[in-house]
Design a protein around this motif. Structure first.
Motif, mmCIF file in Angstrom:
data_model
loop_
_atom_site.group_PDB
_atom_site.id
_atom_site.type_symbol
_atom_site.label_atom_id
_atom_site.label_comp_id
_atom_site.label_asym_id
_atom_site.label_seq_id
_atom_site.Cartn_x
_atom_site.Cartn_y
_atom_site.Cartn_z
ATOM 1 N N SER A 65 -1.118 1.858 14.364
ATOM 2 C CA SER A 65 -2.045 1.135 15.241
ATOM 3 C C SER A 65 -2.723 -0.030 14.543
ATOM 4 N N ALA A 66 -2.565 -0.159 13.220
ATOM 5 C CA ALA A 66 -3.243 -1.225 12.484
ATOM 6 C C ALA A 66 -2.538 -1.454 11.157
ATOM 7 N N THR A 67 -2.884 -2.554 10.517
ATOM 8 C CA THR A 67 -2.388 -2.884 9.186
ATOM 9 C C THR A 67 -3.455 -2.506 8.162
ATOM 10 N N VAL A 68 -3.026 -1.933 7.044
ATOM 11 C CA VAL A 68 -3.939 -1.527 5.979
ATOM 12 C C VAL A 68 -3.569 -2.287 4.710
ATOM 13 N N THR A 69 -4.540 -3.005 4.134
ATOM 14 C CA THR A 69 -4.297 -3.849 2.967
ATOM 15 C C THR A 69 -5.297 -3.513 1.869
ATOM 16 N N THR A 70 -4.848 -3.498 0.626
ATOM 17 C CA THR A 70 -5.731 -3.158 -0.485
ATOM 18 C C THR A 70 -6.705 -4.291 -0.797
ATOM 19 N N CYS A 71 -7.942 -3.927 -1.111
ATOM 20 C CA CYS A 71 -8.958 -4.876 -1.578
ATOM 21 C C CYS A 71 -9.157 -4.597 -3.070
ATOM 22 N N GLY A 72 -8.332 -5.165 -3.895
ATOM 23 C CA GLY A 72 -8.323 -4.823 -5.299
ATOM 24 C C GLY A 72 -7.366 -3.661 -5.551
ATOM 25 N N PRO A 73 -7.180 -3.274 -6.816
ATOM 26 C CA PRO A 73 -6.273 -2.163 -7.130
ATOM 27 C C PRO A 73 -6.756 -0.861 -6.498
ATOM 28 N N VAL A 74 -5.823 -0.061 -6.009
ATOM 29 C CA VAL A 74 -6.154 1.246 -5.450
ATOM 30 C C VAL A 74 -5.144 2.271 -5.937
ATOM 31 N N VAL A 75 -5.532 3.534 -5.820
ATOM 32 C CA VAL A 75 -4.621 4.653 -6.101
ATOM 33 C C VAL A 75 -4.664 5.581 -4.904
ATOM 34 N N THR A 76 -3.504 6.015 -4.444
ATOM 35 C CA THR A 76 -3.428 6.931 -3.308
ATOM 36 C C THR A 76 -2.573 8.139 -3.656
ATOM 37 N N ARG A 77 -2.695 9.147 -2.815
ATOM 38 C CA ARG A 77 -1.653 10.165 -2.748
ATOM 39 C C ARG A 77 -0.921 9.922 -1.439
ATOM 40 N N THR A 78 0.384 9.722 -1.532
ATOM 41 C CA THR A 78 1.227 9.447 -0.378
ATOM 42 C C THR A 78 1.886 10.748 0.045
ATOM 43 N N VAL A 79 1.550 11.190 1.255
ATOM 44 C CA VAL A 79 1.955 12.522 1.708
ATOM 45 C C VAL A 79 2.884 12.396 2.913
ATOM 46 N N PRO A 80 4.103 12.934 2.846
ATOM 47 C CA PRO A 80 5.001 12.903 4.002
ATOM 48 C C PRO A 80 4.399 13.646 5.189
ATOM 49 N N ARG A 81 4.805 13.240 6.382
ATOM 50 C CA ARG A 81 4.246 13.833 7.596
ATOM 51 C C ARG A 81 4.441 15.340 7.639
ATOM 52 N N ALA A 82 5.635 15.830 7.325
ATOM 53 C CA ALA A 82 5.912 17.265 7.414
ATOM 54 C C ALA A 82 4.991 18.058 6.495
#
Length: 242
Positions: free
Chosen positions: A105-122
């Motif tokens: 529903s939207a675009t997400v853009t980093t504001c400076g360096p970020v760290v995420t955990r990327t989790v598959p849908r399942a």
């Protein structure tokens, strides 16, 4: 990506409860559920100005924001880009597509360096199924975002552009800035067109309002940053004078 799950120790330092803002998803969880959520998916760092998700793309993973800030934008009917929200560490990103399988529903853009955990849908949905407290916290997070969006719209009814801008800047300063007494610095890039969309005003109106705030010594604008030199004065302009 790191190619698999990592424990708290493997991520470099333990995550502590005080690290997570109380209003964020991770801040809403108890230690056991939070620690479990932080083992899901893969830990991924991203540079500044990197698009994490594109509006209308057909992806369904979620991101747990471990550090940094991101901005959420969408396109209006006239194709202008509108800044919808800012998200910080502890927040969940992309949950709507994961829950209903629809395009982003939207675009997400980093504001400076970020760290995420990327989790598959399942993996994310399995966690919600197996851990009711996590599912409840996700529901609370979604509702809180909806309430904030509604409050944002209602608060702007009957306000002029200068008042709306003052309210936007005060909210950003109180929520996302580095605080120092009655001052705060927003150390991430926010453009005047983005401020205009947040304030529901034209760009010329925002430029005029910013000049007035600078003239009063309330704010100072710099390269990729805004400094609020008087939080109480800004709050008074946004609310007491409404």
């Amino acid at each position: 990506m790191d190619g698999g799950r990592r424990s708290r120790a493997e991520s470099g330092r333990p995550y502590k409860e005080r690290d997570w803002p109380g209003a964020s998803l991770l801040g809403r969880l108890g230690p056991a559920d939070r620690d479990h959520l932080l083992t899901l998916g893969a830990r991924v760092p991203y540079p500044a100005d990197h698009v994490l998700m594109w509006e209308a793309e057909q992806t369904d993973h979620v991101l747990i924001l471990l550090s940094g800030l991101v901005k959420v934008t969408g396109h209006a009917d006239d194709d202008r880009e509108a800044l919808l929200a800012v998200r910080m560490r502890g927040d969940l990103l992309g949950e709507l597509a994961a829950l209903d399988g629809q395009p982003r529903s939207a675009t997400v853009t980093t504001c400076g360096p970020v760290v995420t955990r990327t989790v598959p849908r399942a993996e994310f949905l399995a966690c919600l199924r197996d851990r009711p407290r996590v599912a409840h916290a996700v529901n609370q997070s979604v509702v809180a975002k909806l309430r904030a969006a509604n409050t944002h719209r209602v608060n702007f009814i009957g306000c002029d552009a200068a008042t709306r801008l003052a309210r936007v800047l005060h909210h950003l300063a109180m929520t996302y800035a580095e605080r120092d007494g009655d001052s705060a610095v927003i150390r991430w890039p926010i453009t005047q067109p983005e401020l205009a969309t947040l304030a529901g005003a034209s760009e010329p109106s925002v430029q005029k309002a910013l000049r007035r705030l600078r003239g009063k010594g309330v704010v100072t604008t710099g390269y990729r940053s805004i400094r609020v030199d008087g939080l109480e004065q800004l709050r008074s302009i946004g609310y007491s004078e409404a």
